[in-house]
Write a protein that holds these residues in place. Structure first.
Motif, short mmCIF file in Angstrom:
data_model
loop_
_atom_site.label_atom_id
_atom_site.label_comp_id
_atom_site.label_asym_id
_atom_site.label_seq_id
_atom_site.Cartn_x
_atom_site.Cartn_y
_atom_site.Cartn_z
N MET A 431 0.83 -1.21 0.00
CA MET A 431 0.00 0.00 0.00
C MET A 431 0.86 1.25 0.00
O MET A 431 0.56 2.25 -0.66
N SER A 432 1.95 1.20 0.75
CA SER A 432 2.80 2.38 0.86
C SER A 432 3.46 2.73 -0.47
O SER A 432 3.60 3.90 -0.81
N ILE A 433 3.88 1.71 -1.22
CA ILE A 433 4.54 1.99 -2.50
C ILE A 433 3.52 2.03 -3.65
O ILE A 433 3.89 2.16 -4.81
N GLN A 434 2.21 1.89 -3.30
CA GLN A 434 1.12 1.96 -4.28
C GLN A 434 1.31 0.95 -5.41
O GLN A 434 1.22 1.26 -6.60
N GLN A 496 12.29 0.85 6.91
CA GLN A 496 12.23 2.32 6.97
C GLN A 496 10.78 2.79 6.81
O GLN A 496 10.33 3.69 7.54
N ILE A 497 10.06 2.17 5.86
CA ILE A 497 8.66 2.54 5.64
C ILE A 497 7.85 2.32 6.90
O ILE A 497 7.09 3.19 7.35
N ARG A 498 8.01 1.14 7.50
CA ARG A 498 7.23 0.81 8.69
C ARG A 498 7.55 1.77 9.83
O ARG A 498 6.65 2.28 10.52
N PHE A 499 8.83 2.04 10.04
CA PHE A 499 9.25 2.90 11.15
C PHE A 499 8.65 4.30 11.00
O PHE A 499 8.07 4.86 11.95
N LEU A 500 8.78 4.89 9.81
CA LEU A 500 8.36 6.27 9.62
C LEU A 500 6.84 6.40 9.54
O LEU A 500 6.27 7.37 10.05
N GLU A 501 6.16 5.43 8.91
CA GLU A 501 4.71 5.52 8.82
C GLU A 501 4.05 5.27 10.18
O GLU A 501 2.96 5.80 10.45
N GLN A 502 4.69 4.51 11.02
CA GLN A 502 4.17 4.35 12.38
C GLN A 502 4.19 5.67 13.15
O GLN A 502 3.43 5.86 14.10
N ARG A 503 5.06 6.57 12.69
CA ARG A 503 5.16 7.88 13.34
C ARG A 503 4.41 8.95 12.57
O ARG A 503 4.60 10.14 12.81
N GLY A 504 3.56 8.53 11.61
CA GLY A 504 2.65 9.46 10.96
C GLY A 504 3.10 10.04 9.65
O GLY A 504 2.37 10.84 9.05
N PHE A 505 4.30 9.67 9.15
CA PHE A 505 4.77 10.19 7.87
C PHE A 505 3.97 9.52 6.73
O PHE A 505 3.58 8.36 6.82
N GLN A 506 3.74 10.30 5.66
CA GLN A 506 2.92 9.83 4.54
C GLN A 506 3.79 9.53 3.31
O GLN A 506 4.81 10.17 3.08
N HIS A 507 3.33 8.55 2.51
CA HIS A 507 3.96 8.25 1.21
C HIS A 507 5.45 7.94 1.33
O HIS A 507 6.23 8.25 0.44
N VAL A 508 5.84 7.31 2.41
CA VAL A 508 7.27 7.00 2.61
C VAL A 508 7.76 6.03 1.54
O VAL A 508 8.96 6.01 1.22
N GLY A 509 6.86 5.25 0.98
CA GLY A 509 7.26 4.31 -0.06
C GLY A 509 7.84 4.96 -1.29
O GLY A 509 8.53 4.31 -2.08
N THR A 510 7.60 6.26 -1.49
CA THR A 510 8.14 6.97 -2.66
C THR A 510 9.45 7.69 -2.34
O THR A 510 10.05 8.29 -3.22
N TRP A 511 9.90 7.65 -1.08
CA TRP A 511 11.11 8.37 -0.68
C TRP A 511 12.36 7.63 -1.15
O TRP A 511 12.36 6.42 -1.37
N PHE A 513 16.12 6.19 -0.15
CA PHE A 513 16.69 5.53 1.03
C PHE A 513 17.42 6.54 1.92
O PHE A 513 17.26 6.54 3.15
N GLU A 514 18.20 7.41 1.30
CA GLU A 514 19.03 8.36 2.07
C GLU A 514 18.16 9.36 2.83
O GLU A 514 18.48 9.74 3.96
N THR A 515 17.05 9.80 2.20
CA THR A 515 16.14 10.73 2.87
C THR A 515 15.58 10.08 4.13
O THR A 515 15.54 10.70 5.20
N ALA A 516 15.13 8.84 4.00
CA ALA A 516 14.58 8.12 5.14
C ALA A 516 15.64 7.90 6.21
O ALA A 516 15.37 8.04 7.41
N ARG A 517 16.86 7.55 5.79
CA ARG A 517 17.94 7.31 6.77
C ARG A 517 18.24 8.57 7.58
O ARG A 517 18.40 8.51 8.81
N LYS A 518 18.27 9.71 6.91
CA LYS A 518 18.55 10.97 7.61
C LYS A 518 17.42 11.32 8.58
O LYS A 518 17.67 11.80 9.69
N MET A 519 16.16 11.09 8.16
CA MET A 519 15.04 11.39 9.05
C MET A 519 15.07 10.49 10.28
O MET A 519 14.84 10.93 11.41
N ILE A 520 15.36 9.20 10.06
CA ILE A 520 15.44 8.27 11.20
C ILE A 520 16.58 8.68 12.13
O ILE A 520 16.45 8.60 13.37
N ALA A 521 17.67 9.15 11.56
CA ALA A 521 18.80 9.61 12.38
C ALA A 521 18.40 10.82 13.23
O ALA A 521 18.78 10.92 14.42
#
Length: 546
Positions: A431-434, A496-511, A513-521
Motif C-alpha cells: 500500500m505504501s509503494i502503491q 524504513q517505511i514501517r518505522f516512519l509511517e508508524q510515526r505518521g509520515f505519509q507516502h514514505v514508499g516513494t522516498w 533511502f538516504e532521505t529516510a535514513r537521515k530522518m530516522i537519524a
C-alpha cells in the motif's frame, strides 16, 4: 531448391508486411520460450492488434526450420482467415483438415484444422503423434475443452502457441493448467496510447434492466432467460439509441436470434437502417457486405460476430447480452476498436443491469487491473451521465482507490502501532509503494500457485518482509523482484517505511533511502521522538532536500 525453400517462395499476391514493434517483440518472445524448453506458451493481444499476422510470421519462422505446423480453431471463419492471412503475409499455402477436406498426402507444410473434425478418432489416427512440430491454437481460451485436449494430447510432443485476446483472471487460471508460460502480452490501454487502436468512450444509459430472475448456465447467464428478461425493455433501449447512435455505425449484441430480429424491426420503425444476421442467415455474406458499404447503419446479431469478423468503420457497440466472462465481453467490444479514417473514438453503451450478482462485465473491465478499480470506475462512469474516455476514467478511479486505501491504511497503522513486530506486513509495504500489481496479484500458472520456496522465505526475511503473509511462490517472486528493483534505485526499505509511517509520515514508499535514513537519524538523536519542528502528516521528501 529444397522442398522448404520451394514452399517459402512468395507468390505475386504476397504483401510485404512490416511488423509493428510489439508484434516483432511478440514473435521473438514466442521463439525464445520454445528455445528455452517451455513447449506450451501463450500470446495475449487485444482484438484488432494483429494476432493472425503475428502467428503467421511465427509459422513462417518454423517452416524455414523444416517443421510442419497445424493451426487449430473451432470455426470455419477463423480457419479461412488464418489461411488467407498466412498466404498474403508469407506466401505459404495451406492444406485443410475439415469435414470432407483432408490434408493427408498434401505436400504443404501448414495445415489449418477444425477441432471438431480433428478430434474424431478416425481422423486423428491418420496422423502419427510426431507429425506436427508446432501447433497454433487460435482463440486459445477454448482450448481447455475436451475436444481441443484430445487433439493436443495426441500431438503432446509439439510446441504449442495459444493466441487469445485479453483474458480475465478466471481464464488465465484455467489456461495456466495447460500452458507453461505467458510469452508476451500487449494490453488494450497500451495499444490505445500507442495509436494502434481507437480510444473508447463509455456512456452509461440510465435505464434499469432487472436480471435478478436470470439463471446461470455454464458459468454465465442463460441466453434463454436473458432474452425473456430483455424483451420488455427493447423499445426504451431503441429510444436511447435514437439519442446517441443515429450518426454512427453500430453493432448490437443480443442473447437470442428472435430477440435480435425483433430489435431490428423496432430500430427500423425509429428510422435506423437496421439489418440482422444469425447462424441460419443464407444471405449473411451479402448483409455483411451491405453493412460495410453503408446500406445499413445498425447490425443486430445474437453473438455471431464475436470472432472472425472485422469492420473497422464500426464506431458504436451496444452490448445487450450481459455477461460475466471478460474474454467474451472483450470480443464484443473488439468489433469496434480498430482504427478507420475519420473515426475519432468508439462509443460503448452500457446499461444499469440490476442483478444480485456483482461479477457482471462493464466497460471498466476492459482495462482495470483490479476488481476494486473496476468497481470505482463503473460508479464514476454511471455518475457522469456523459461519454467518458475509459483511460481517463481508469486514472481517476485509481486515484480514488488509492485515497480510500490510504484512509484504510491509516486505520490499520493505528492498530499496527500496538504490534511489536520485527518484520513488516507485506500489505503495508504494498500500500505504501502503491503497488497495484502486487496487491491485486492472482497466480495463473502451476509453479506460481505453490508455496514460497525456502530460499524465497529467507530472502523476504532479509528484506524485512513477514513471509507468513505471502502465500504463494508467484507473489513471492513478484515481491522479491520489486524489492531488488527498489534497492537498485536507492528507494526506501520495508523497515524504513514501517518505522516512519508508524510515526505518521505519509507516502514514505516513494522516498529515497538516504532521505529516510537521515530522518530516522534525526528522530534517533531526539530520543526516538519526532522533532517538534516536523509535522509528519504534512512532511514531504522535498522538505528534507530543501
Amino acid at each position: 531448391m529444397t522442398l522448404v525453400g520451394l514452399r517459402l517462395l512468395h507468390n505475386r499476391e504476397t504483401i510485404i508486411i512490416k511488423l509493428r514493434p510489439y508484434q516483432q517483440e511478440a514473435r521473438e518472445a514466442i521463439q525464445r520460450e520454445w528455445s528455452e524448453g517451455k513447449k506450451r506458451t501463450l500470446l495475449v493481444l487485444p482484438t484488432g492488434c494483429g494476432k493472425t499476422i503475428v502467428f503467421s510470421k511465427v509459422i513462417e519462422d518454423r517452416v524455414r526450420e523444416g517443421e510442419r505446423v497445424l493451426v487449430l480453431a473451432h470455426r470455419g471463419e477463423l480457419l479461412d482467415q488464418a489461411s488467407d492471412k498466412l498466404e498474403k503475409s508469407t506466401g505459404l499455402k495451406t492444406a485443410t483438415e475439415k469435414a470432407e477436406q483432408t490434408s493427408v498426402g498434401s505436400f504443404f507444410r501448414v495445415v489449418v484444422g477444425s477441432v471438431q473434425t480433428m478430434q474424431r478418432e478416425k481422423r486423428l489416427s491418420q496422423f502419427p503423434p510426431d507429425y506436427f512440430d508446432t501447433i497454433v491454437v487460435d482463440e486459445a481460451h477454448h482450448c481447455i475443452s475436451d475436444g481441443y485436449q484430445r487433439v493436443l494430447q495426441h500431438f503432446e510432443q509439439s510446441n504449442v502457441l495459444g493466441v487469445t485476446a485479453t483474458p480475465d483472471r478466471g481464464d488465465m487460471r484455467n489456461l495456466g493448467t495447460y500452458f507453461e508460460s505467458l510469452a508476451y502480452e500487449y494490453t488494450l490501454p497500451k495499444a490505445i496510447k500507442e495509436g494502434f487502436l481507437s480510444p473508447i468512450k463509455a456512456l452509461t444509459i440510465p435505464l434499469k434492466l432487472d436480471l435478478t430472475g436470470v439463471k446461470q448456465q455454464a458459468g454465465d447467464f442463460s441466453t434463454r432467460d436473458l432474452g425473456t428478461a430483455l424483451d420488455p425493455y427493447l423499445y426504451q433501449i431503441a429510444d436511447e439509441m435514437v439519442k446517441h447512435c443515429q450518426n454512427r455505425k453500430t453493432v448490437v449484441f443480443l442473447p437470442l436470434v428472435k430477440t435480435s430480429q425483433k430489435f431490428r424491426d423496432i430500430l427500423e420503425d425509429r428510422g435506423f437502417r437496421a439489418a440482422e444476421v444469425n447462424g441460419e442467415s443464407k444471405d449473411r455474406a451479402e448483409i455483411l457486405e451491405d453493412f460495410e458499404n453503408d446500406k445499413y447503419n445498425v447490425l443486430c446479431n445474437s453473438m455471431l460476430l464475436t470472432e472472425g469478423w472485422d469492420s473497422p468503420a464500426v464506431d458504436c457497440i451496444v452490448v445487450l447480452r450481459p455477461t460475466k466472462v471478460r474474454s467474451l465481453y472483450s470480443q464484443m467490444v473488439g468489433r469496434g476498436t480498430r482504427l478507420h479514417e475519420g473515426k475519432t473514438e468508439l462509443l460503448l453503451l452500457d446499461f444499469l443491469w440490476h442483478t444480485e450478482r456483482h461479477e457482471l462485465c462493464h466497460p471498466a473491465h476492459l482495462i482495470a487491473t483490479s476488481d476494486e478499480v473496476a468497481k470505482k470506475m463503473t460508479e464514476n462512469i454511471e455518475e457522469a451521465g456523459i461519454p467518458i474516455d475509459i483511460e481517463e476514467a481508469e486514472s481517476k478511479a485509481t486515484e480514488d482507490v488509492v485515497a480510500e486505501r490510504e484512509e484504510a491504511l491509516a486505520k490499520q497503522l493505528a492498530e499496527m502501532k500496538r504490534r511489536k513486530q520485527k518484520l513488516v506486513d507485506p500489505l503495508q509495504f504494498e500500500m505504501s509503494i502503491q503497488a497495484e500489481d502486487l496487491s491485486s496479484y492472482v497466480p495463473a500458472f502451476g509453479w506460481e500457485m505453490g508455496p514460497p520456496s525456502d530460499s524465497q522465505v529467507k530472502t523476504l526475511e532479509k528484506f524485512g518482509i513477514l513471509p507468513e503473509q505471502v502465500d504463494n511462490a508467484g507473489k513471492a517472486s513478484l515481491l522479491l523482484d520489486r524489492l531488488n528493483f527498489r534497492r537498485s534505485e536507492g528507494l526506501t526499505t520495508p523497515k524504513q517505511i514501517r518505522f516512519l509511517e508508524q510515526r505518521g509520515f505519509q507516502h514514505v514508499g516513494t522516498w529515497q533511502f538516504e532521505t529516510a535514513r537521515k530522518m530516522i537519524a534525526r528522530i534517533s538523536s531526539n530520543g526516538w521522538r519526532v522533532p517538534l519542528s516536523i509535522n509528519p502528516a504534512t512532511f514531504r521528501e522535498t522538505d528534507m532536500i530543501n
